[in-house]
Write an enzyme that holds these catalytic residues in place. Structure first.
Site, PDB file in Angstrom:
ATOM      1  N   ASN A 196       0.866  -1.171   0.000  1.00  0.00           N
ATOM      2  CA  ASN A 196       0.000   0.000   0.000  1.00  0.00           C
ATOM      3  C   ASN A 196       0.907   1.226   0.000  1.00  0.00           C
ATOM      4  O   ASN A 196       1.554   1.527   1.007  1.00  0.00           O
ATOM      5  CB  ASN A 196      -0.892  -0.019   1.250  1.00  0.00           C
ATOM      6  CG  ASN A 196      -1.728   1.248   1.370  1.00  0.00           C
ATOM      7  OD1 ASN A 196      -1.719   2.110   0.477  1.00  0.00           O
ATOM      8  ND2 ASN A 196      -2.441   1.367   2.475  1.00  0.00           N
ATOM      9  N   TYR A 242      -7.936  15.468  -7.036  1.00  0.00           N
ATOM     10  CA  TYR A 242      -6.974  14.918  -8.005  1.00  0.00           C
ATOM     11  C   TYR A 242      -6.069  16.021  -8.568  1.00  0.00           C
ATOM     12  O   TYR A 242      -4.858  15.844  -8.709  1.00  0.00           O
ATOM     13  CB  TYR A 242      -7.782  14.241  -9.109  1.00  0.00           C
ATOM     14  CG  TYR A 242      -7.021  13.400 -10.102  1.00  0.00           C
ATOM     15  CD1 TYR A 242      -6.729  12.065  -9.832  1.00  0.00           C
ATOM     16  CD2 TYR A 242      -6.649  13.924 -11.339  1.00  0.00           C
ATOM     17  CE1 TYR A 242      -6.066  11.276 -10.766  1.00  0.00           C
ATOM     18  CE2 TYR A 242      -5.987  13.143 -12.279  1.00  0.00           C
ATOM     19  CZ  TYR A 242      -5.704  11.819 -11.982  1.00  0.00           C
ATOM     20  OH  TYR A 242      -5.054  11.042 -12.923  1.00  0.00           O
TER      21      TYR A 242
HETATM   22  N1  CAA Z   1     -16.117  19.975 -18.358  1.00  0.00           N
HETATM   23  C1  CAA Z   1     -17.170  20.814 -18.415  1.00  0.00           C
HETATM   24  N2  CAA Z   1     -18.248  20.708 -17.657  1.00  0.00           N
HETATM   25  C2  CAA Z   1     -18.291  19.699 -16.790  1.00  0.00           C
HETATM   26  C3  CAA Z   1     -17.239  18.775 -16.660  1.00  0.00           C
HETATM   27  C4  CAA Z   1     -16.117  18.948 -17.497  1.00  0.00           C
HETATM   28  N3  CAA Z   1     -15.074  18.132 -17.457  1.00  0.00           N
HETATM   29  N4  CAA Z   1     -17.564  17.896 -15.702  1.00  0.00           N
HETATM   30  C5  CAA Z   1     -18.788  18.250 -15.238  1.00  0.00           C
HETATM   31  N5  CAA Z   1     -19.212  19.322 -15.898  1.00  0.00           N
HETATM   32  C6  CAA Z   1     -20.479  20.005 -15.734  1.00  0.00           C
HETATM   33  C7  CAA Z   1     -21.611  19.169 -16.301  1.00  0.00           C
HETATM   34  O1  CAA Z   1     -21.725  19.333 -17.690  1.00  0.00           O
HETATM   35  C8  CAA Z   1     -22.800  19.700 -15.545  1.00  0.00           C
HETATM   36  O2  CAA Z   1     -23.170  20.957 -16.118  1.00  0.00           O
HETATM   37  P1  CAA Z   1     -24.713  21.405 -16.163  1.00  0.00           P
HETATM   38  O3  CAA Z   1     -25.118  21.536 -14.726  1.00  0.00           O
HETATM   39  O4  CAA Z   1     -24.668  22.691 -16.882  1.00  0.00           O
HETATM   40  O5  CAA Z   1     -25.429  20.312 -16.876  1.00  0.00           O
HETATM   41  C9  CAA Z   1     -22.239  20.007 -14.168  1.00  0.00           C
HETATM   42  O6  CAA Z   1     -20.808  20.114 -14.342  1.00  0.00           O
HETATM   43  C10 CAA Z   1     -22.589  18.902 -13.175  1.00  0.00           C
HETATM   44  O7  CAA Z   1     -22.129  17.676 -13.701  1.00  0.00           O
HETATM   45  P2  CAA Z   1     -22.891  16.306 -13.446  1.00  0.00           P
HETATM   46  O8  CAA Z   1     -24.358  16.466 -13.722  1.00  0.00           O
HETATM   47  O9  CAA Z   1     -22.165  15.258 -14.182  1.00  0.00           O
HETATM   48  O10 CAA Z   1     -22.737  16.175 -11.859  1.00  0.00           O
HETATM   49  P3  CAA Z   1     -22.510  14.858 -11.026  1.00  0.00           P
HETATM   50  O11 CAA Z   1     -22.509  15.296  -9.615  1.00  0.00           O
HETATM   51  O12 CAA Z   1     -23.459  13.805 -11.437  1.00  0.00           O
HETATM   52  O13 CAA Z   1     -21.059  14.350 -11.434  1.00  0.00           O
HETATM   53  C11 CAA Z   1     -18.735  14.517 -11.826  1.00  0.00           C
HETATM   54  C12 CAA Z   1     -19.962  15.196 -11.219  1.00  0.00           C
HETATM   55  C13 CAA Z   1     -18.457  13.195 -11.095  1.00  0.00           C
HETATM   56  C14 CAA Z   1     -17.588  15.481 -11.596  1.00  0.00           C
HETATM   57  C15 CAA Z   1     -18.945  14.230 -13.325  1.00  0.00           C
HETATM   58  O14 CAA Z   1     -19.401  15.390 -13.965  1.00  0.00           O
HETATM   59  C16 CAA Z   1     -17.690  13.777 -14.034  1.00  0.00           C
HETATM   60  O15 CAA Z   1     -17.381  12.607 -13.980  1.00  0.00           O
HETATM   61  N6  CAA Z   1     -16.985  14.701 -14.722  1.00  0.00           N
HETATM   62  C17 CAA Z   1     -15.740  14.370 -15.378  1.00  0.00           C
HETATM   63  C18 CAA Z   1     -14.583  14.498 -14.413  1.00  0.00           C
HETATM   64  C19 CAA Z   1     -13.295  14.196 -15.132  1.00  0.00           C
HETATM   65  O16 CAA Z   1     -12.923  14.853 -16.089  1.00  0.00           O
HETATM   66  N7  CAA Z   1     -12.573  13.173 -14.651  1.00  0.00           N
HETATM   67  C20 CAA Z   1     -11.355  12.734 -15.270  1.00  0.00           C
HETATM   68  C21 CAA Z   1     -11.136  11.284 -14.896  1.00  0.00           C
HETATM   69  S1  CAA Z   1      -9.817  10.557 -15.817  1.00  0.00           S
HETATM   70  C22 CAA Z   1      -8.441  11.152 -15.106  1.00  0.00           C
HETATM   71  O17 CAA Z   1      -8.461  11.764 -14.086  1.00  0.00           O
HETATM   72  C23 CAA Z   1      -7.163  10.851 -15.814  1.00  0.00           C
HETATM   73  C24 CAA Z   1      -6.394  12.070 -16.074  1.00  0.00           C
HETATM   74  O18 CAA Z   1      -5.297  12.180 -15.549  1.00  0.00           O
HETATM   75  C25 CAA Z   1      -6.913  13.131 -16.963  1.00  0.00           C
END
Ligand code: CAA
Length: 252
Positions: A62, A162
Site C-alpha cells: 500500500n 486529483y
Molecule cells: N467539463 C465541463 N463541464 C463539466 C465537466 C467537465 N469536465 N464535468 C462536469 N461538468 C459540468 C456538467 O456538464 C454539468 O453541467 P450542467 O449543470 O450545466 O449540466 C455540471 O458540471 C454537473 O455535472 P454532473 O451532472 O455530471 O454532476 P454529477 O454530480 O453527477 O457528477 C462529476 C460530477 C463526477 C464530476 C462528473 O461530472 C464527471 O465525472 N466529470 C468528469 C470528471 C473528469 O474529467 N474526470 C477525469 C477522470 S480521468 C483522469 O483523471 C485521468 C487524467 O489524468 C486526466
C-alpha cells in the site's frame, strides 16, 4: 540510461498505464519490480510477463502506508540488488464537484474522505515511494524517478482532490530534480491527457463524449504513448526537473 538490465520499479504496475509501461520496458530487457495493492491482478500480471520471458516480480504494498513502502523497497533491493528507475504511476480518482447546487439548494459537496483518499495515494504515495527510492539511488550515485502527474494539474471540473495532488506531484518533481542532481539522480514527470484506460472508462459516457470533443487531436491517447515517453525519459540522461505533457494538444 540503457533500458536493458535496468531495475525498474513501477507502482500500479499490474494494470492501466503501469501495465503498458511494464510491457514496453520488459520487452526491452528491463528487470521489473511491479508494486500493486491488488494481489490477484499482480499475480496475473507477473505470470503474463514470465510467459513472455520478461524478468518480473510482483510486490504487494500500500503506497500510502509508510511502513508498507519501506518494507517493499527493502524486499525489492534484496531481490534485484539495486533500483535504477522508479515510476510513480499508481493513482486513483474520486471525482465530485466541490459543491453541487440544484433548485437553490446544496445537494452535494466533495467529502473529506474523497479528498483524503486521493491525497493519500496520489500525493503522499508518490512522496513515500520517491523518498525511499531516492535513498538507494543516491547511495548508488545513479537513478531516475519518473512521476506520473496529469494534465488535470492545470485544473479540471470535478477533480479538486486529483488536481491538487497532480499539481503537487509536478512541483515535487522539480524539487527532487534540484535536490538529487548532486547524487546523479534525475527526476522528471509526465502529465498524460485523457488516455484509454480503466480510469477514463469510469467517466459517464455523455461526459466522456464532451471531453473527447474538446481534444484537438480528436481522440484519446493510448497507454503505450505514455510508456514511450517513460522510455524517452529513462534513456535521455539530460532530462530532469520537467513535466512533459502528452495530451493531444488538450489545454485544460
Ligand atoms: N467539463 C465541463 N463541464 C463539466 C465537466 C467537465 N469536465 N464535468 C462536469 N461538468 C459540468 C456538467 O456538464 C454539468 O453541467 P450542467 O449543470 O450545466 O449540466 C455540471 O458540471 C454537473 O455535472 P454532473 O451532472 O455530471 O454532476 P454529477 O454530480 O453527477 O457528477 C462529476 C460530477 C463526477 C464530476 C462528473 O461530472 C464527471 O465525472 N466529470 C468528469 C470528471 C473528469 O474529467 N474526470 C477525469 C477522470 S480521468 C483522469 O483523471 C485521468 C487524467 O489524468 C486526466
Amino acid at each position: 540510461m540503457n533500458i536493458k538490465d535496468t531495475v525498474v520499479v513501477i507502482t500500479g504496475g499490474a494494470q492501466g498505464l503501469g501495465a503498458a509501461m511494464a510491457e514496453r520496458l520488459g520487452s526491452q530487457g528491463a528487470k521489473l519490480a511491479l508494486i500493486d495493492i491488488n494481489e490477484n491482478s499482480l499475480k496475473s500480471a507477473e505470470s503474463k510477463h514470465l510467459e513472455q520471458n520478461h524478468i518480473a516480480k510482483g510486490f504487494v504494498a500500500n503506497i500510502a502506508d509508510e511502513n508498507s513502502v519501506a518494507n517493499v523497497f527493502e524486499q525489492i533491493v534484496k531481490h534485484f540488488g539495486r533500483i535504477d528507475a522508479l515510476i510513480n504511476n499508481a493513482g486513483i480518482t474520486r471525482d465530485s464537484l466541490l459543491i453541487k447546487i440544484k433548485d437553490g439548494k446544496v445537494v452535494k459537496t466533495m467529502g473529506l474522505q474523497e479528498w483524503q483518499q486521493v491525497i493519500n495515494v496520489n500525493l503522499t504515495g508518490v512522496f513515500l515511494c520517491g523518498r525511499e527510492a531516492a535513498q538507494y539511488m543516491a547511495l548508488q550515485q545513479s537513478g531516475v524517478i519518473i512521476n506520473i502527474s496529469s494534465i488535470s494539474k492545470n485544473g479540471n471540473v470535478g477533480q479538486t482532490n486529483y488536481t491538487a495532488a497532480k499539481a503537487g506531484v509536478a512541483a515535487m518533481t522539480t524539487t527532487w530534480a534540484k535536490e538529487l542532481a548532486r547524487y546523479n539522480v534525475r527526476a522528471a514527470a509526465i502529465a498524460p491527457g485523457f488516455i484509454a484506460t480503466e480510469m477514463t472508462q469510469a467517466i459517464k459516457p455523455e461526459m466522456l463524449e464532451k471531453i473527447k470533443a474538446g481534444i484537438p487531436l480528436r481522440r484519446m491517447g493510448q497507454p503505450d504513448e505514455i510508456a514511450k515517453t517513460v522510455q524517452f525519459i529513462i534513456e535521455n540522461d539530460y532530462i530532469s526537473g520537467k513535466t512533459i505533457e502528452v495530451d493531444g494538444a488538450l489545454t485544460l
